[in-house]
Design a protein around this motif. Structure first.
Motif, PDB file in Angstrom:
ATOM      1  N   PHE A  21       0.841  -1.200   0.000  1.00 22.54           N
ATOM      2  CA  PHE A  21       0.000   0.000   0.000  1.00 22.54           C
ATOM      3  C   PHE A  21       0.874   1.248   0.000  1.00 22.54           C
ATOM      4  CE2 PHE A  21      -3.901   2.267   1.017  1.00 22.54           C
ATOM      5  CZ  PHE A  21      -4.874   1.418   0.538  1.00 22.54           C
ATOM      6  N   VAL A  22       1.934   1.240   0.805  1.00 25.56           N
ATOM      7  CA  VAL A  22       2.864   2.373   0.846  1.00 25.56           C
ATOM      8  C   VAL A  22       3.564   2.521  -0.500  1.00 25.56           C
ATOM      9  CG1 VAL A  22       5.005   3.253   1.887  1.00 25.56           C
ATOM     10  CG2 VAL A  22       3.193   2.338   3.344  1.00 25.56           C
ATOM     11  N   ASP A  23       3.978   1.404  -1.095  1.00 25.16           N
ATOM     12  CA  ASP A  23       4.600   1.453  -2.417  1.00 25.16           C
ATOM     13  C   ASP A  23       3.685   2.129  -3.438  1.00 25.16           C
ATOM     14  OD1 ASP A  23       7.180   0.386  -2.116  1.00 25.16           O
ATOM     15  OD2 ASP A  23       6.486  -1.676  -2.385  1.00 25.16           O
ATOM     16  N   GLY A  24       2.392   1.854  -3.367  1.00 25.61           N
ATOM     17  CA  GLY A  24       1.461   2.377  -4.366  1.00 25.61           C
ATOM     18  C   GLY A  24       0.789   3.686  -4.000  1.00 25.61           C
ATOM     19  N   GLU A  25       0.458   3.876  -2.740  1.00 22.60           N
ATOM     20  CA  GLU A  25      -0.348   5.026  -2.329  1.00 22.60           C
ATOM     21  C   GLU A  25       0.353   5.908  -1.304  1.00 22.60           C
ATOM     22  OE1 GLU A  25      -3.359   5.556  -3.676  1.00 22.60           O
ATOM     23  OE2 GLU A  25      -3.413   3.670  -4.755  1.00 22.60           O
ATOM     24  N   GLY A  26       1.621   5.636  -1.037  1.00 22.16           N
ATOM     25  CA  GLY A  26       2.301   6.336   0.043  1.00 22.16           C
ATOM     26  C   GLY A  26       3.394   7.276  -0.417  1.00 22.16           C
ATOM     27  N   CYS A  27       3.870   8.039   0.530  1.00 21.19           N
ATOM     28  CA  CYS A  27       4.970   8.972   0.313  1.00 21.19           C
ATOM     29  C   CYS A  27       5.910   8.858   1.507  1.00 21.19           C
ATOM     30  CB  CYS A  27       4.416  10.393   0.203  1.00 21.19           C
ATOM     31  SG  CYS A  27       5.692  11.660   0.119  1.00 21.19           S
ATOM     32  N   PHE A 107       7.677   2.842  11.940  1.00 21.61           N
ATOM     33  CA  PHE A 107       6.793   2.271  10.924  1.00 21.61           C
ATOM     34  C   PHE A 107       7.600   1.733   9.741  1.00 21.61           C
ATOM     35  CE2 PHE A 107       4.154   3.122   7.063  1.00 21.61           C
ATOM     36  CZ  PHE A 107       3.238   2.096   7.256  1.00 21.61           C
ATOM     37  N   ILE A 108       8.547   2.530   9.262  1.00 24.36           N
ATOM     38  CA  ILE A 108       9.359   2.114   8.117  1.00 24.36           C
ATOM     39  C   ILE A 108      10.196   0.885   8.455  1.00 24.36           C
ATOM     40  CG2 ILE A 108      11.342   2.810   6.682  1.00 24.36           C
ATOM     41  CD1 ILE A 108       8.634   3.814   5.682  1.00 24.36           C
ATOM     42  N   ARG A 109      10.742   0.834   9.664  1.00 25.99           N
ATOM     43  CA  ARG A 109      11.511  -0.352  10.064  1.00 25.99           C
ATOM     44  C   ARG A 109      10.656  -1.609   9.980  1.00 25.99           C
ATOM     45  NH1 ARG A 109      12.628   1.853  14.783  1.00 25.99           N
ATOM     46  NH2 ARG A 109      14.071   3.531  14.501  1.00 25.99           N
ATOM     47  N   ARG A 110       9.389  -1.483  10.335  1.00 25.47           N
ATOM     48  CA  ARG A 110       8.500  -2.656  10.336  1.00 25.47           C
ATOM     49  C   ARG A 110       8.149  -3.137   8.928  1.00 25.47           C
ATOM     50  NH1 ARG A 110       3.514  -2.984  14.342  1.00 25.47           N
ATOM     51  NH2 ARG A 110       3.370  -5.214  14.073  1.00 25.47           N
ATOM     52  N   ILE A 111       7.938  -2.204   8.013  1.00 22.75           N
ATOM     53  CA  ILE A 111       7.494  -2.611   6.672  1.00 22.75           C
ATOM     54  C   ILE A 111       8.643  -2.743   5.676  1.00 22.75           C
ATOM     55  CG2 ILE A 111       5.201  -1.599   7.026  1.00 22.75           C
ATOM     56  CD1 ILE A 111       6.097   0.644   5.026  1.00 22.75           C
ATOM     57  N   TYR A 112       9.826  -2.261   6.032  1.00 20.78           N
ATOM     58  CA  TYR A 112      10.957  -2.213   5.096  1.00 20.78           C
ATOM     59  C   TYR A 112      11.233  -3.533   4.359  1.00 20.78           C
ATOM     60  CZ  TYR A 112      15.593  -1.624   3.159  1.00 20.78           C
ATOM     61  OH  TYR A 112      16.658  -1.600   2.294  1.00 20.78           O
ATOM     62  N   PRO A 113      11.253  -4.671   5.049  1.00 27.40           N
ATOM     63  CA  PRO A 113      11.578  -5.916   4.326  1.00 27.40           C
ATOM     64  C   PRO A 113      10.624  -6.237   3.167  1.00 27.40           C
ATOM     65  CG  PRO A 113      11.591  -6.295   6.694  1.00 27.40           C
ATOM     66  CD  PRO A 113      11.034  -4.920   6.471  1.00 27.40           C
ATOM     67  N   TYR A 114       9.439  -5.635   3.197  1.00 28.11           N
ATOM     68  CA  TYR A 114       8.427  -5.935   2.184  1.00 28.11           C
ATOM     69  C   TYR A 114       8.284  -4.846   1.123  1.00 28.11           C
ATOM     70  CZ  TYR A 114       7.284  -9.278   5.815  1.00 28.11           C
ATOM     71  OH  TYR A 114       7.359 -10.265   6.762  1.00 28.11           O
ATOM     72  N   LEU A 115       8.929  -3.708   1.324  1.00 26.51           N
ATOM     73  CA  LEU A 115       8.852  -2.647   0.320  1.00 26.51           C
ATOM     74  C   LEU A 115       9.534  -3.095  -0.970  1.00 26.51           C
ATOM     75  CD1 LEU A 115       9.686   0.552   2.419  1.00 26.51           C
ATOM     76  CD2 LEU A 115       7.498   0.014   1.340  1.00 26.51           C
ATOM     77  N   GLN A 116       8.973  -2.733  -2.093  1.00 28.35           N
ATOM     78  CA  GLN A 116       9.549  -3.061  -3.392  1.00 28.35           C
ATOM     79  C   GLN A 116       9.981  -1.802  -4.140  1.00 28.35           C
ATOM     80  OE1 GLN A 116       9.939  -6.390  -4.451  1.00 28.35           O
ATOM     81  NE2 GLN A 116       9.379  -6.676  -2.315  1.00 28.35           N
ATOM     82  N   ILE A 117       9.130  -0.792  -4.140  1.00 28.49           N
ATOM     83  CA  ILE A 117       9.349   0.405  -4.947  1.00 28.49           C
ATOM     84  C   ILE A 117      10.036   1.510  -4.141  1.00 28.49           C
ATOM     85  CG2 ILE A 117       8.154   2.235  -6.246  1.00 28.49           C
ATOM     86  CD1 ILE A 117       6.011   0.056  -6.869  1.00 28.49           C
ATOM     87  N   LYS A 118       9.719   1.624  -2.882  1.00 28.44           N
ATOM     88  CA  LYS A 118      10.207   2.753  -2.085  1.00 28.44           C
ATOM     89  C   LYS A 118      11.289   2.373  -1.078  1.00 28.44           C
ATOM     90  CE  LYS A 118       6.420   5.679  -3.041  1.00 28.44           C
ATOM     91  NZ  LYS A 118       5.019   5.699  -2.968  1.00 28.44           N
ATOM     92  N   GLN A 119      12.029   1.315  -1.368  1.00 34.96           N
ATOM     93  CA  GLN A 119      13.123   0.929  -0.475  1.00 34.96           C
ATOM     94  C   GLN A 119      14.212   1.998  -0.422  1.00 34.96           C
ATOM     95  OE1 GLN A 119      14.776  -2.938  -1.252  1.00 34.96           O
ATOM     96  NE2 GLN A 119      13.401  -3.890   0.226  1.00 34.96           N
ATOM     97  N   ARG A 120      14.503   2.633  -1.546  1.00 37.24           N
ATOM     98  CA  ARG A 120      15.548   3.649  -1.583  1.00 37.24           C
ATOM     99  C   ARG A 120      15.199   4.809  -0.642  1.00 37.24           C
ATOM    100  NH1 ARG A 120      16.488   8.328  -3.479  1.00 37.24           N
ATOM    101  NH2 ARG A 120      14.589   8.478  -4.683  1.00 37.24           N
TER     102      ARG A 120
END
Length: 156
Positions: A21-27, A107-120
Motif C-alpha cells: 500500500f505504501v509502495d502504491g499510495e504512500g509517500c 513504521f518504516i523499520r516494520r514494513i521495510y523488508p516488504y517494500l519493493q518500490i520505495k526501499q531507496r
C-alpha cells in the motif's frame, strides 16, 4: 495452540500488504519545518514523514490500529480538484494516515523488508536516523547539513 503460528502469519501478511500500500499510495519523505525560537530567531528542522493517502478510510483505520499514526480527512474543493487533479473526478473525501518523527522511523523499520518500490527512500530515512545524536553546536550544524543533503537525495 495452532492459532499462534496462524496469527503470526496473518500479521506478516498484513505488514506485507501495508508495505504494498505504501509502495502504491504512500509517500516517504523528509520535511523541513520552520520554527521561531524564544529569541525571535528562526531555525529549521528536518524530520521524517510517511503519508498514505486513499479514499477508503476503513483500510487506513485498520492500519492505524496496527501501526499507530494520525488519520486525517481532507475535503478538497471542486475548484482545487479541477486545478490540481483534473484526472481525479471523485467527490469522495480523501484520507491520509501520517507518521512523523520517531513514529515514521518505527513504521518504516516494520514494513521495510516488504517494500519493493520505495526501499531507496526508506534507506534515506535510515541514514537520517544516524544523524540523530546529541552534540555541541558544531556537531548539530554538521548534522543539519547532512539532513539537508538527505532531504534533497530522497527526491532524486
Amino acid at each position: 495452540m495452532t492459532s499462534k503460528p496462524k496469527e503470526l502469519k496473518m500479521e506478516k501478511t498484513f505488514i506485507a500488504y501495508t508495505a504494498g500500500f505504501v509502495d502504491g499510495e504512500g509517500c516517504i519523505t523528509l520535511t523541513q519545518k520552520s520554527k521561531l525560537s524564544g529569541k525571535n530567531k528562526r531555525y529549521y528542522s528536518i524530520c521524517p514523514k510517511v503519508v498514505i493517502t486513499n479514499t477508503n478510510a476503513t483500510i487506513l483505520r485498520l492500519m492505524q490500529s496496527t501501526f499507530g499514526g494520525y488519520l486525517a480527512e481532507h475535503v478538497i474543493s471542486k475548484t482545487t480538484m479541477a486545478k490540481h487533479y483534473p484526472q481525479f473526478q471523485s467527490k469522495k473525501p480523501i484520507y491520509q494516515l501520517e507518521f512523523t518523527h520517531q513514529k515514521a522511523l518505527q513504521f518504516i523499520r516494520r514494513i521495510y523488508p516488504y517494500l519493493q518500490i520505495k526501499q531507496r527512500q526508506a534507506r534515506v530515512l535510515f541514514q537520517y536516523e544516524k544523524t540523530l545524536v546529541r552534540g555541541n553546536n558544531k556537531t548539530r550544524a554538521t548534522h543539519h547539513r547532512q539532513r539537508l543533503q538527505l532531504k534533497n537525495k530522497i527526491h532524486t
